[in-house]
Design an enzyme around this catalytic site. Sequence first.
Site, PDB file in Angstrom:
ATOM      1  N   THR A 165      48.316 -22.686  86.209  1.00  0.00           N
ATOM      2  CA  THR A 165      47.513 -22.046  87.261  1.00  0.00           C
ATOM      3  C   THR A 165      47.919 -22.660  88.599  1.00  0.00           C
ATOM      4  O   THR A 165      48.893 -22.220  89.198  1.00  0.00           O
ATOM      5  CB  THR A 165      46.002 -22.192  87.008  1.00  0.00           C
ATOM      6  OG1 THR A 165      45.688 -23.556  86.773  1.00  0.00           O
ATOM      7  CG2 THR A 165      45.571 -21.369  85.816  1.00  0.00           C
ATOM      8  N   THR A 202      40.513 -31.798  77.129  1.00  0.00           N
ATOM      9  CA  THR A 202      40.797 -31.399  78.505  1.00  0.00           C
ATOM     10  C   THR A 202      41.558 -30.108  78.574  1.00  0.00           C
ATOM     11  O   THR A 202      42.472 -29.892  77.812  1.00  0.00           O
ATOM     12  CB  THR A 202      41.632 -32.435  79.234  1.00  0.00           C
ATOM     13  OG1 THR A 202      41.730 -32.000  80.596  1.00  0.00           O
ATOM     14  CG2 THR A 202      43.020 -32.545  78.700  1.00  0.00           C
ATOM     15  N   GLU A 288      45.647 -31.440  91.554  1.00  0.00           N
ATOM     16  CA  GLU A 288      45.673 -30.548  92.721  1.00  0.00           C
ATOM     17  C   GLU A 288      45.797 -31.319  94.024  1.00  0.00           C
ATOM     18  O   GLU A 288      44.960 -32.155  94.351  1.00  0.00           O
ATOM     19  CB  GLU A 288      44.421 -29.671  92.742  1.00  0.00           C
ATOM     20  CG  GLU A 288      44.535 -28.505  91.779  1.00  0.00           C
ATOM     21  CD  GLU A 288      43.285 -27.657  91.704  1.00  0.00           C
ATOM     22  OE1 GLU A 288      43.392 -26.519  91.240  1.00  0.00           O
ATOM     23  OE2 GLU A 288      42.211 -28.135  92.098  1.00  0.00           O
ATOM     24  N   ASN A 414      41.406 -25.636  97.066  1.00  0.00           N
ATOM     25  CA  ASN A 414      40.123 -25.233  96.482  1.00  0.00           C
ATOM     26  C   ASN A 414      39.152 -24.590  97.462  1.00  0.00           C
ATOM     27  O   ASN A 414      38.097 -24.115  97.063  1.00  0.00           O
ATOM     28  CB  ASN A 414      39.470 -26.434  95.799  1.00  0.00           C
ATOM     29  CG  ASN A 414      40.199 -26.773  94.521  1.00  0.00           C
ATOM     30  OD1 ASN A 414      40.278 -25.936  93.631  1.00  0.00           O
ATOM     31  ND2 ASN A 414      40.779 -27.949  94.455  1.00  0.00           N
TER      32      ASN A 414
END
Lengths: 419, 419
Positions: A165, A202, A288, A414
């Site tokens: 992703t 996870t 991220e 985000n």
Amino acid sequence: MEYNFEFKDGGICAAKGFKAGGTYCGIKKPNPAAGTANAKHKNDICLFASDVECNTAAVYTQNKVKGAPITVTKRNLEKSGNKSIAVIANSKNANTCNADGIEKAEKMCELVAKELGVAKEQVIVASTGVIGQMLPIEPIIKAVPILAQGLGYDKNAEAATAIMTTDTVKKEYAVEFTVSGKKCTIGGMAKGSGMIHPNMATTLNFITTDCAISAPLLQKALSDVVRVTYNCLSIDGDTSTNDMVCVMANGLAGNDEIRQDGESYNVFRAALYQVMANLTRMLAKDGEGATKLVMCRVSGAKDEDTAVECAKSVVRSPLVKTAMFGADANCGRILGAIGYSGADIDPLKIDVSYESAGGVIQVCRAGFVIDFDESAAKEILLDDEITIAVNLNDGEHGITAYGCDLTYDYVKINGDYRT
Amino acid sequence: MEYNFEFKDGGICAAKGFKAGGTYCGIKKPNPAAGTANAKHKNDICLFASDVECNTAAVYTQNKVKGAPITVTKRNLEKSGNKSIAVIANSKNANTCNADGIEKAEKMCELVAKELGVAKEQVIVASTGVIGQMLPIEPIIKAVPILAQGLGYDKNAEAATAIMTTDTVKKEYAVEFTVSGKKCTIGGMAKGSGMIHPNMATTLNFITTDCAISAPLLQKALSDVVRVTYNCLSIDGDTSTNDMVCVMANGLAGNDEIRQDGESYNVFRAALYQVMANLTRMLAKDGEGATKLVMCRVSGAKDEDTAVECAKSVVRSPLVKTAMFGADANCGRILGAIGYSGADIDPLKIDVSYESAGGVIQVCRAGFVIDFDESAAKEILLDDEITIAVNLNDGEHGITAYGCDLTYDYVKINGDYRT
């Protein structure tokens, strides 16, 4: 954990009898070149399968809000007696918190079962991506037959890229080991970059092995290793709704099936640990927005739980993470994070050092911050792999937790992930 | 909580018989104009005192790594039987994790005791700022006599600015109420912007009142109100080592001392709630780097603990916080945060709406994300005060937790806080 195995190429296809494939079906948005002759698409769906039925173990997220694929996979493995043959997984859409989620996850299993001629209960389904958006099933209906026909023993990368992703790199790892004179292989792939603070599992992690091992022993090894690998990982403190790790063992290596504790089990567990620890490390490093891998190695703990609590609290702390981003040797934040971890520790016994390829520097002794060379510390913290070494001086147990720094890019990624 | 009192000016000096003062002594770095005739310094130390002895209540951080001022204040109040007269507090240096921390915190109390002619056990000491740097005591030795001589009944702002670290605004609030026919006042000041995830207390909060109330009842009211105000606040999930809330009651309003439960106690508790809830709200809104106040109001919980767990988990989640920064109505992250909160909830009963001055929009019904107008949601989320309204549809209890968004500036501020 005194074993050390050599890295092997091939990810989920490294073990005998596993074939894979991945493609773009239209769940991810096409890239800017879409529609042109040179249009490139990022894979968004993958399928992989074993030539024969596999003993299977899995652990799932402890989040009470669970993705529909989690519910369906769990039910399938219960019905099949922990036997599986294939896995279908998509990215970009988590198929979670949708009224038709279960129905669509079951449909995905049925499509695969039909194409491969297996029972739908032998299919594992997983989805990762945005929560609360309807999963488009039409593209998947079209993609599954193509995937099934195109499966290959060397197409692990197609699959590993299809589950990405916000990941910037694919994550695969495999090793070879020997059980009862037979060469065995275990390999895996993982995805994950944000919403990572595993609890029992996870994000998506698929492990395959040709080692023969009974389902109960496989589950035991998985649960055991998860605790000291994925469960010691925190990117942002958010536990996903779709976390899952599964291990499929098809037995094609021809070893005597591992059915009880002993040397063979220990070797298998060590190999599984090495694969999962390396995937964990890759997940942390690709957190991220991360610019660096931040590990916290706690030693001198009175028990393993204490070590885990302290180490996870340090790598989770936003203040520690931003300090690491700024290469600021702000040791007080580390002591603060240990102090509120909930672990039963004596603050006045704690030593702290920073370590990297650039060197080692102690910054705290017996709970007090000591005089240290700030510029030398900065030099160490500018490295892209940093270990915060904490000695609790209170026992013999230890653990390493994996995390990353908190950066502008985490906020950027985000601030508007869905668009 | 059916009372509502009017805001009153004066902060910690609003109640009768409390005088305060603040100055710059040299712990904070001077600003760029330092050394010139127009040099301005930000206050870094304050003193305030009551004309008469006060019944005193306090709650402290639950962090196992505790600042030296916490240890000394706790010990002083134990020795004095919860009687205090004065508070000395500095910012920029937390006097925590230093080998000479206790000694210096005690010295601060002694200096004040000497100047005011009181016992050192009647002095409360607090420090906030960087952990693990030696507190310079010389500037404090020089400052205390000046502060003691300059105390004034209207100098609350001098004190409120002296406890600011990364705070961008001072935080004061006071209200008036009536007990046994006498007008009483309660007021307070607070500091805090980062390292805020209170557990039993938060950051530095000083409350003063002229209401006569016994020490045990005062402690009861404080512990009770902290639970639903400061303990429902999270800026970044990091619990500070120096958190403290204390309330000093000097009785100068002349009311009959509150010694037991009843109407007078209820009025006092409600007034205390209003002061602390407003300070909590101010702390959240001024969170490090924050562009907006983000509240999570949980209703329909089977008990208050469940509501607190869910609401705090939502305002703590980095993924929710970044989504709020981006005005992205990503409801899945809210459901995810409730799911991993540890609270015993039924995911399939949850409703979620976003509210602001710009309107209300429902985004989730019975656990499933529903079709909603994305642009209308964005409009609501662009406001600078947002409420995430969660109905668990499982009981009658509710709570509001306070937080803020996670922004580039949080990373910037904390990437190199110490320099």
